[in-house]
Design a protein around this motif. Structure first.
Motif, PDB file in Angstrom:
ATOM      1  N   MET A  85       0.815  -1.206   0.000  1.00 28.20           N
ATOM      2  CA  MET A  85       0.000   0.000   0.000  1.00 28.20           C
ATOM      3  C   MET A  85       0.855   1.265   0.000  1.00 28.20           C
ATOM      4  O   MET A  85       0.534   2.251  -0.668  1.00 28.20           O
ATOM      5  CB  MET A  85      -0.935  -0.018   1.210  1.00 28.20           C
ATOM      6  N   GLU A  86       1.954   1.221   0.757  1.00 28.54           N
ATOM      7  CA  GLU A  86       2.842   2.392   0.813  1.00 28.54           C
ATOM      8  C   GLU A  86       3.563   2.602  -0.515  1.00 28.54           C
ATOM      9  O   GLU A  86       3.632   3.727  -1.026  1.00 28.54           O
ATOM     10  CB  GLU A  86       3.860   2.205   1.945  1.00 28.54           C
ATOM     11  N   ASN A  87       4.101   1.516  -1.076  1.00 26.02           N
ATOM     12  CA  ASN A  87       4.843   1.648  -2.331  1.00 26.02           C
ATOM     13  C   ASN A  87       3.945   2.070  -3.495  1.00 26.02           C
ATOM     14  O   ASN A  87       4.372   2.796  -4.399  1.00 26.02           O
ATOM     15  CB  ASN A  87       5.544   0.331  -2.670  1.00 26.02           C
ATOM     16  N   ALA A  88       2.694   1.602  -3.484  1.00 23.55           N
ATOM     17  CA  ALA A  88       1.758   1.957  -4.554  1.00 23.55           C
ATOM     18  C   ALA A  88       1.130   3.333  -4.331  1.00 23.55           C
ATOM     19  O   ALA A  88       0.414   3.840  -5.202  1.00 23.55           O
ATOM     20  CB  ALA A  88       0.664   0.901  -4.661  1.00 23.55           C
ATOM     21  N   GLN A  89       1.382   3.923  -3.163  1.00 20.84           N
ATOM     22  CA  GLN A  89       0.872   5.253  -2.807  1.00 20.84           C
ATOM     23  C   GLN A  89      -0.653   5.358  -2.941  1.00 20.84           C
ATOM     24  O   GLN A  89      -1.188   6.285  -3.559  1.00 20.84           O
ATOM     25  CB  GLN A  89       1.559   6.336  -3.646  1.00 20.84           C
ATOM     26  N   ILE A  90      -1.332   4.387  -2.330  1.00 15.98           N
ATOM     27  CA  ILE A  90      -2.797   4.408  -2.370  1.00 15.98           C
ATOM     28  C   ILE A  90      -3.404   4.811  -1.025  1.00 15.98           C
ATOM     29  O   ILE A  90      -4.607   5.056  -0.939  1.00 15.98           O
ATOM     30  CB  ILE A  90      -3.373   3.042  -2.799  1.00 15.98           C
TER      31      ILE A  90
END
Length: 461
Positions: free
Chosen positions: A333-338
């Motif tokens: 979730m953090e890496n995909a910036q959602i």
């Protein structure tokens, strides 16, 4: 005619893998976005309201999904090793018989009133969570309380709940918790620790509900073990003497010295966290030192202490690994910036409500956000700069916005998988059994949250 196979709950690791796959799919559906951030006077990175903007889609490939497990272990290393070191200290006191002797001494004094251990310990851990924000620091004690509870005729759910529910409910019903209330009020522009009286009332209500629920379940299974949700389940626990055996154990000089070391360690932990600003690294260091000291006091040789440490590590490896695996969900979730996108969507929806309806909407929103941001401090730094002014726009005071954040962030920690999977790993409980036990309690607490939040709006809190 062939018998139908009974459904068997998948392994916890399998469940987390499935959730990781679902998260990876969502990462490719939910648009990427972010808020601008600035550093406040305390050095915290706080989001800037009305600064949300979409960024180029990042998504999550299959390779990235599997890579998240590796990164999850790296990110969780601090917690993983803390759990091992904390448990190693406790394990020495188990191996030298201190806990058995101590419980035996307590049993001889309280007799049939042993069930009082439930409210007394839950209140103690609740106060530690509510005032000092203790949570992770209690992980090493959970297996011990589970073994003691089973020796007293309860089950692993009761033993785990005394600590897990005690500290989690106390943390959620925070009075002066600096990591939640302190940060949230500072970011929301509310006087630090103001509104304490109403939060004390909330603490009493929520702790009362939780103690009643656990106590009721404990008494039921003590009368009839078949009523236990774990009846027929093989739960791996520490080897612990039976109730009758414990009552025969006398306190030796080694046991008394070990008890003093245990009290000293807890005292240093409290002093370090309150006065010296200790966190996980410093507390883990304390446990490493006290593991060696208590081992020497127990007359174990250096090699025996090393063997005990290895045994303790083996015992906790299932739960420790679960911490790292669970972290993969947050990594994606953090890496995909959602995460910021979800927060923005929820904040936008809240602007369509007014007054009490908006306060209830905040409670629901904070519960949802806690799935994406399980950190209490992290959630405050991201949501309060947005929801506090939104609340004012729709007739909700900033103090009530903080209360909605507090309830939404804290209580869902006993229900959302991002926290429950890790705790079930430490407790060695089947996930479905924990949910069977805790779901009614969570619904009762959620209903109480709605009532208390509504009352706060009515009285102009």
């Amino acid at each position: 005619m062939e018998k139908k196979k009974r459904f068997k709950m998948p392994h916890a690791y399998v469940i987390i893998f499935i959730m990781t796959v679902i998260t990876a799919i969502l990462a490719n559906i939910i648009p990427a976005g972010t808020f601008d951030r600035v550093e406040d006077a305390s050095g915290n990175s706080v989001v800037v309201a009305d600064s949300f903007h979409h960024v180029d889609k990042i998504g999550c490939s299959i390779f990235d999904m599997f890579k998240s497990f590796q990164i999850g272990f790296e990110d969780s290393a601090q917690i993983i090793f803390f759990i091992i070191f904390a448990y190693a200290f406790v394990y020495v006191l188990l191996k030298n018989g201190t806990f058995d002797a101590l419980v035996g001494s307590v049993l001889r004094k309280v007799g049939n009133r042993i069930e009082l251990i439930i409210p007394v310990c839950m209140i103690l851990f609740g106060l530690l969570g509510s005032t000092m924000g203790m949570f992770e620091e209690t992980y090493g004690l959970i297996p011990v309380f589970i073994s003691i509870a089973m020796a007293l005729g309860y089950d692993a759910i009761v033993g785990g709940s005394v600590i897990y529910l005690g500290v989690a409910v106390g943390f959620a019903a925070a009075t002066i918790n600096p990591f939640t209330i302190g940060i949230a009020q500072e970011v929301a522009g509310v006087k630090m620790f103001s509104g304490l009286g109403y939060r004390i009332l909330c603490f009493v209500v929520f702790m009362g509900i939780s103690i009643w629920y656990v106590w009721r379940y404990a008494r039921r299974i003590q009368k009839d073990p078949t009523k236990s949700y774990l009846y027929g389940e093989k739960i791996e626990t520490l080897e612990c003497a039976s109730r009758e055996e414990m009552m025969e154990i006398k306190m030796t000089t080694t046991h008394k010295l070990s008890c003093l070391l245990f009290v000293f360690t807890i005292g240093m932990l409290l002093y370090g966290t309150i006065k010296l600003g200790w966190y996980i690294d410093e507390i883990a260091t304390l446990f490493i030192i006290m593991t060696i000291v208590s081992g020497l006091v127990s007359r174990f040789t250096p090699s025996e202490i090393a063997d005990i440490f290895i045994e303790a590590s083996k015992e906790m490896m299932y739960g420790a690994l679960l911490v790292g695996i669970s972290r993969s969900i947050a990594v994606i979730m953090e890496n995909a910036q959602i995460i910021d996108t979800v927060v923005y969507w929820l904040a936008t929806m809240l602007q369509h409500f007014r007054g009490m309806a908006s306060a209830m909407g905040m409670l629901f929103a904070q519960n949802i956000i806690n799935f994406f941001i399980p950190s209490g401090a992290g959630q405050a730094l991201i949501t309060m700069p947005i929801l506090a002014p939104v609340g004012e726009m729709v007739g909700v005071s900033r103090q009530v916005s903080v209360l909605a954040y507090q309830f939404g962030d804290g209580f869902s920690n006993i229900f959302w998988p991002t926290s429950v999977f890790m705790m079930c790993g430490i407790m060695r409980l089947p996930i479905n059994k924990w949910y069977r036990f805790v779901t009614p309690l969570f619904l009762i607490i959620f209903a109480a949250s709605i009532v208390l939040l509504g009352a706060a709006v009515v009285i102009g809190y």
